[in-house]
Design a protein around this motif. Sequence first.
Motif, PDB file in Angstrom:
ATOM      1  N   ARG A  59       0.809  -1.186  -0.030  1.00 46.57           N
ATOM      2  CA  ARG A  59      -0.050  -0.096   0.190  1.00 46.57           C
ATOM      3  C   ARG A  59       0.895   1.217   0.024  1.00 46.57           C
ATOM      4  O   ARG A  59       0.791   1.993  -0.662  1.00 46.57           O
ATOM      5  N   LEU A  71      -7.550  -6.788  -7.339  1.00 48.46           N
ATOM      6  CA  LEU A  71      -8.265  -5.484  -7.512  1.00 48.46           C
ATOM      7  C   LEU A  71      -9.412  -5.400  -8.200  1.00 48.46           C
ATOM      8  O   LEU A  71      -9.573  -5.925  -9.254  1.00 48.46           O
ATOM      9  N   THR A  75      -9.071  -1.120  -6.799  1.00 53.39           N
ATOM     10  CA  THR A  75      -8.972  -1.041  -5.316  1.00 53.39           C
ATOM     11  C   THR A  75      -8.781  -2.516  -4.762  1.00 53.39           C
ATOM     12  O   THR A  75      -9.349  -3.533  -5.183  1.00 53.39           O
TER      13      THR A  75
END
Length: 117
Positions: A59, A71, A75
Motif C-alpha cells: 500500500r 483489485l 482498489t
Amino acid sequence: MNELDGAIKQCVERVERFRRQPQRVIGEMDTRVALIEPIIGALGWDLYDLDQVRREYRRRGVDNPVDYALLLLRTPRLFIEAKGLGENLDDPRWANQTIGYATMAGVEWVALTDGAE
C-alpha cells in the motif's frame, strides 16, 4: 470441462507429482507459478493487467508486501499470501502476517495458501 475445472485438475496432478518426489523442494515462488497463478487466472483475473492483479503489493513503500492483491476498480479487495508447498499453514505467524497486511490496507478478504490448501 470449463477452464476452472481444468486448472484445478492440473494443479491437483502437480501437487501429487511434487509430493511423490520428497527430495524436491517446492519453494514459495515455484508454488505461486505452478499452483496459485493458474487458479487465479482460471477464476477470470487477468494476471497481466496491473489494474486487476498486483504481485508483491505494498500500500505504501515502507509496508511489507503481500504476495497478491486482487483489485476491483483499481482498489485491493482480496489479499493472497502464498507459502511453499507443504509449509505449515497452521503456524499463527502466517495468519497474523496476512491479516496484518490486510488491516493496514483496509482489505476485508484474505487467503493463505500453499497451493494445495
